[in-house]
Each structure stands twice: as structure tokens, then as C-alpha cells.
Design a protein around this motif. Structure first.
Motif, PDB file in Angstrom:
ATOM      1  N   TYR A 173       0.816  -1.211   0.000  1.00 44.62           N
ATOM      2  CA  TYR A 173       0.000   0.000   0.000  1.00 44.62           C
ATOM      3  C   TYR A 173       0.852   1.264   0.000  1.00 44.62           C
ATOM      4  CZ  TYR A 173      -4.192   2.755   0.966  1.00 44.62           C
ATOM      5  OH  TYR A 173      -5.232   3.639   0.875  1.00 44.62           O
ATOM      6  N   THR A 174       2.049   1.178   0.624  1.00 47.95           N
ATOM      7  CA  THR A 174       2.932   2.346   0.714  1.00 47.95           C
ATOM      8  C   THR A 174       4.209   2.182  -0.107  1.00 47.95           C
ATOM      9  OG1 THR A 174       3.986   1.435   2.689  1.00 47.95           O
ATOM     10  CG2 THR A 174       2.095   2.891   3.031  1.00 47.95           C
ATOM     11  N   ASN A 175       4.275   1.143  -0.941  1.00 51.87           N
ATOM     12  CA  ASN A 175       5.476   0.827  -1.726  1.00 51.87           C
ATOM     13  C   ASN A 175       6.664   0.429  -0.855  1.00 51.87           C
ATOM     14  OD1 ASN A 175       4.312   1.310  -4.303  1.00 51.87           O
ATOM     15  ND2 ASN A 175       4.557   3.516  -3.978  1.00 51.87           N
ATOM     16  N   VAL A 176       6.398   0.016   0.379  1.00 55.58           N
ATOM     17  CA  VAL A 176       7.440  -0.403   1.312  1.00 55.58           C
ATOM     18  C   VAL A 176       7.078  -1.777   1.860  1.00 55.58           C
ATOM     19  CG1 VAL A 176       8.569   0.077   3.523  1.00 55.58           C
ATOM     20  CG2 VAL A 176       8.048   1.956   1.951  1.00 55.58           C
ATOM     21  N   PHE A 177       8.066  -2.675   1.898  1.00 59.34           N
ATOM     22  CA  PHE A 177       7.902  -3.998   2.512  1.00 59.34           C
ATOM     23  C   PHE A 177       8.704  -3.999   3.807  1.00 59.34           C
ATOM     24  CE2 PHE A 177       8.315  -8.476   3.284  1.00 59.34           C
ATOM     25  CZ  PHE A 177       7.218  -9.072   2.669  1.00 59.34           C
ATOM     26  N   SER A 178       8.090  -4.441   4.895  1.00 57.75           N
ATOM     27  CA  SER A 178       8.757  -4.432   6.193  1.00 57.75           C
ATOM     28  C   SER A 178       9.318  -5.811   6.525  1.00 57.75           C
ATOM     29  CB  SER A 178       7.782  -4.015   7.295  1.00 57.75           C
ATOM     30  OG  SER A 178       8.383  -4.146   8.572  1.00 57.75           O
ATOM     31  N   ALA A 179      10.565  -5.836   7.036  1.00 61.86           N
ATOM     32  CA  ALA A 179      11.166  -7.101   7.462  1.00 61.86           C
ATOM     33  C   ALA A 179      10.429  -7.699   8.654  1.00 61.86           C
ATOM     34  CB  ALA A 179      12.636  -6.887   7.811  1.00 61.86           C
ATOM     35  N   ARG A 180       9.723  -6.876   9.402  1.00 60.45           N
ATOM     36  CA  ARG A 180       8.941  -7.385  10.529  1.00 60.45           C
ATOM     37  C   ARG A 180       7.768  -8.249  10.054  1.00 60.45           C
ATOM     38  NH1 ARG A 180       9.040  -4.882  15.741  1.00 60.45           N
ATOM     39  NH2 ARG A 180      11.213  -4.361  16.185  1.00 60.45           N
ATOM     40  N   TRP A 181       7.346  -8.080   8.810  1.00 60.07           N
ATOM     41  CA  TRP A 181       6.217  -8.859   8.306  1.00 60.07           C
ATOM     42  C   TRP A 181       6.525 -10.352   8.281  1.00 60.07           C
ATOM     43  CZ3 TRP A 181       4.511  -5.322   3.620  1.00 60.07           C
ATOM     44  CH2 TRP A 181       3.906  -4.167   4.138  1.00 60.07           C
ATOM     45  N   PHE A 182       7.808 -10.715   8.157  1.00 62.47           N
ATOM     46  CA  PHE A 182       8.207 -12.121   8.244  1.00 62.47           C
ATOM     47  C   PHE A 182       8.695 -12.484   9.651  1.00 62.47           C
ATOM     48  CE2 PHE A 182       8.585 -12.350   3.491  1.00 62.47           C
ATOM     49  CZ  PHE A 182       7.779 -13.475   3.325  1.00 62.47           C
ATOM     50  N   GLY A 183       8.485 -11.611  10.609  1.00 56.46           N
ATOM     51  CA  GLY A 183       8.804 -11.938  11.994  1.00 56.46           C
ATOM     52  C   GLY A 183      10.172 -11.519  12.464  1.00 56.46           C
ATOM     53  N   ALA A 184      10.918 -10.744  11.672  1.00 55.44           N
ATOM     54  CA  ALA A 184      12.231 -10.280  12.120  1.00 55.44           C
ATOM     55  C   ALA A 184      12.088  -9.524  13.432  1.00 55.44           C
ATOM     56  CB  ALA A 184      12.871  -9.386  11.063  1.00 55.44           C
ATOM     57  N   GLY A 185      12.968  -9.824  14.366  1.00 53.33           N
ATOM     58  CA  GLY A 185      12.911  -9.220  15.687  1.00 53.33           C
ATOM     59  C   GLY A 185      12.245 -10.091  16.730  1.00 53.33           C
ATOM     60  N   HIS A 186      11.623 -11.189  16.295  1.00 48.59           N
ATOM     61  CA  HIS A 186      10.932 -12.087  17.221  1.00 48.59           C
ATOM     62  C   HIS A 186      11.747 -13.336  17.552  1.00 48.59           C
ATOM     63  CE1 HIS A 186       6.947 -10.123  17.372  1.00 48.59           C
ATOM     64  NE2 HIS A 186       7.237  -9.721  16.147  1.00 48.59           N
TER      65      HIS A 186
END
Length: 433
Positions: free
Chosen positions: A83-96
Motif C-alpha cells: 500500500y505504501t510501496n514499502v515492505f517491512s522485514a517485521r512482516w516475516f517476523g524479524a525481531g521475534h
């Protein structure tokens, strides 16, 4: 709002709400086959929605909070976009995870495998991981061109929490780019496990280069933070047009390393801007002669570094064409330069301020080198012993509009070999012995 049931298996009884083309996921869902989402549909995640399983999602414009965990790493995700032309690494759980290599690498691969994606955002936080992150694409057994914009929320001189990639291995590299064209890396802090030697000034500033190693004896000589073109085993083309800015790399044998593989070419038109070198044996090292038109604009180091910039010693042991413009070096830098460029290409240096410096270092060249508009404040001989402040083999190494001094003293300056000083201020007489 019409309620429909999607043909996927759910961990819980999953209800997906469809309003026009929008798909809203607000409960945990498992996908084990291929889900083809109609073109133009927005895949919107509620505050608790997450998709698991080993299936494939094709299509959909992802709309989710950047800090939300929405995909399992076993999923293959090929969205129409975000939606914002940005993919977040947190979407695959990075940081967990204790080791975040899998979600971070999965995020990188998702960008590279989707022609509609380019921007990978890593939100603030500390991400520990144990295997090298690789920005590479392989086609029919060879590396192929790829591009990414990978960025976080750090500045090159953070005083608060930002985005830290914490590499916990003691060999390899933290982040590598292979045959990248036009990639951009920015606003990241990258840390490793290298622990620099310590000791009083007289001991520290007299450590030979070959002995300036990880005090724990674990980090390998080519253990590096950010590497461009690390692999020469497939094809010889290299990267072009990479921008690295507002990045802080430290606690590696070599913080920034270009073309170490001894095979590839290119690594040209590189721009490094506002980069910081933390504790390291070498701050920045180059590797081959096609590294042309490269610029380091603003290099900063306040840590324990033996040699800030090395050219002609790694990779093919050739010197490329670098311009170093601007920098502030303090802390405990033993020497600034070890440049062996023969008749290849010239490194030109300007607008540096260096203090608490052991020496400027050495330059061996057959072609002109310019060092201009810079200030060099050396450690006092009473604290570190008498040091060779500079060594050059050629009068074509020209200092212009520079200050070289023991601040407040008039002790002789020990400078060996040949160099030319034009409109420079030196605090004492130049001697060669």
C-alpha cells in the motif's frame, strides 16, 4: 459488508471480510496451497491477523503496520505491491527470534523475486543473526543484476535506539551485495564481534598492523561488516551505482570491504556518504582497478582503528580511483592510509580533520596524489614515542593547504621518503631520521 469463506485451511475458524476488492484478515490463517488474489485487491491485516503455512500467495496489495508479524517464513509471497510501496522485514517476523537470519534473508529474497518491490524497511530494534545476509540473484547458475533499497531508522551517529543488525558469527560478513545495480543502503547500524586491542597509549600506538587482531582470537582476517562483490566463483561482472549513506559499521576486522574475491570487475560509481567506522583493524578496504569514479563523502571514526583506508592490498591487490572528501577522525586511529596504487588509479583526499593520530601512513605511487585542505594532529612523542608521521616514494604526492602538527609543540616531524608541501603549516622542522 458481505462475508465470504476463502478456500484456505484455518488454524482457527478464520473469517475473511470482503468489501469490494479489499480482503481483511483479522484472525490467524494457514495456507497450504496457492492463493491467487485478484488484481487490485488490497490485502489488509487487522491487529491480530497472521498467515502461516507453506503455501504461496500471489497478488494482493499488502496493507499492514510495519511492526506487525503477518507472514510465516515458510510462505512464498509474490504480492502485486504494498500500500505504501514499502515492505517491512517485521512482516516475516524479524525481531521475534534469537537468530533473525531466516526472516531477514526471506525479506531480502522477497524484494528481489518481485519486480514490483524495491524498498525493504527494517524498523528500529536490535536484530541478532548468525549467517551472512546476501543481496544476490542467481539465474541459470550465474549471478544476475539485482537492486534493492534497504534501510532502517538509525543515523550514522546515533545517540538513541535505531535499527541495529547484530552479526554474531566471527567469520564471513554481516551484509553483502553481489552484482547489485543502483542499490541503496542507508540508516543502519551494523555491529560484529571484533574486539580491538587496548592498552596504554605507548603500547597501543606501536602495535604493528599484522598484530592488530581480535583480542579473543576468533574473528578471521576478512571478517567484514558491509561487503560489495564478495563472490568471484560464478561470473566476473560486479556492482555499479550503489549508494551507501548514513550507515554506522563497527566491530569487524574490516568495516567496509570492496571486491575482496580477486575475480570480479566493476564496483564502480559507488557513493559512500556520512559513513562511520567503529572499532576495526581496517575501516575501509578496496580491491581492484575497475573501482573507478568512487566517492567517500564524509567518513567518521572515533573508535579504535589501526588503518582507516587501505588500497591495493586486498582482492586483486590493485588500486581503484577513489575521492575521499570530508571526515572527522579521532579516538585511537593509529594511521589513516596504507595506499599502494602503482600506476593504476589515484586516490585523492581533501577536507579531513584528524586528531589523536599516530601517523598519516604511507602512499606508494607512480602517479599524482593530492591531499588538500586537511588538518592532522599527531599524538605527542612523550606519550607514544617518536613515530614516522608519513612515508611516500614520490614527490607527486602533494599536500596543499594542510596543517601537520603536534598541537602546541615545535618538535621535529619525522617524514620519510618524498612528498611535496605547498602552502602548508608544519609545527616543526621536517626530518627524515
Amino acid at each position: 459488508m458481505k462475508q465470504t469463506l476463502l478456500s484456505v485451511t484455518c488454524i482457527l475458524l478464520c473469517t475473511l471480510f470482503v468489501n469490494a476488492q479489499d480482503i481483511i484478515i483479522n484472525k490467524d490463517t494457514t495456507i497450504t496451497n496457492t492463493w491467487n488474489i485478484p488484481k487490485g485487491s488490497i490485502l489488509k491485516f487487522g491487529s491480530k491477523g497472521k498467515i502461516s503455512g507453506n503455501g504461496t500467495i500471489r497478488g494482493g496489495i499488502i496493507d499492514a503496520a510495519y511492526t506487525q508479524w503477518i507472514f510465516d517464513t515458510a510462505l512464498n509471497v509474490f504480492p502485486e505491491g504494498t500500500y505504501t510501496n514499502v515492505f517491512s522485514a517485521r512482516w516475516f517476523g524479524a525481531g521475534h527470534f534469537k537468530d533473525n537470519h531466516v526472516p531477514l534473508q526471506k525479506s531480502i529474497n522477497t524484494i528481489l523475486n518481485n519486480g514490483t518491490l524495491r524498498n525493504l524497511f527494517i524498523p528500529r530494534g536490535v536484530y541478532a543473526y548468525s549467517k551472512s545476509l546476501k543481496v544476490e540473484s542467481i539465474y541459470k547458475g550465474n549471478f544476475s543484476n539485482c537492486s534493492i533499497h534497504l534501510y532502517g531508522e538509525s543515523s550514522f551517529w546515533d545517540s538513541g535506539p535505531g535499527t541495529t543488525l547484530q552479526y554474531t558469527a566471527t567469520d564471513g560478513f554481516a551484509l553483502g551485495l553481489q552484482l547489485n545495480k543502483g542499490s541503496e543502503i542507508d540508516h543502519l547500524t551494523i555491529t560484529g564481534m571484533f574486539k580491538a586491542p587496548e592498552g596504554d597509549d605507548r603500547t597501543y600506538y606501536n602495535i604493528p598492523f599484522e598484530n592488530f587482531n581480535d583480542v579473543n582470537g576468533k574473528c578471521t582476517p576478512l571478517y567484514a561488516g558491509l561487503v560489495i562483490d564478495y563472490d568471484g566463483s560464478k561470473n566476473v561482472s560486479g556492482s555499479t551505482g550503489i549508494q551507501v549513506h548514513d550507515v554506522n559499521v563497527g566491530n569487524f576486522s574490516i568495516d567496509y570491504l570492496i571486491s575482496p574475491n580477486g575475480k570480479t570487475f566493476n564496483a564502480d560509481i559507488l557513493l559512500f556518504e556520512n559513513i562511520r567506522c567503529g572499532n576495526a583493524k581496517v575501516g575501509f578496504a578496496t580491491g581492484q582497478a575497475q573501482e573507478k569514479g568512487n566517492v567517500i563523502r564524509g567518513i567518521y571514526s572515533w573508535g579504535s582503528v589501526h588503518t582507516l583506508f587501505v588500497a591495493g592490498k586486498y582482492g586483486k591487490a590493485q588500486a581503484g580511483n577513489y575521492t575521499i572528501d570530508g571526515g572527522n577522525i579521532a579516538g585511537r586511529c593509529i594511521r589513516l592510509f596504507d595506499i599502494s596504487q602503482a600506476g593504476w588509479y589515484s586516490t585523492n583526499i581533501s577536507n579531513l580533520f584528524a586528531e589523536s593520530l599516530g601517523s598519516i601512513g604511507s602512499i606508494s605511487t607512480q602517479i599524482p596524489v593530492s591531499i588538500s585542505n586537511s588538518t592532522f594532529h599527531f599524538m605527542y612523542p612523550s606519550k607514544v614515542g617518536r613515530q614516522v608521521l608519513f612515508n611516500s616514494n614520490n614527490e607527486k604526492v602533494v599536500f596543499s593547504n594542510c596543517i601537520l602538527r603536534y598541537y602546541g609543540l615545535q618538535d621535529p616531524l619525522l617524514i620519510k621518503g618524498k612528498a611535496t608541501f605547498t602552502n602548508c603549516q608544519l609545527s616543526g622542522a621536517v626530518v627524515s631520521e
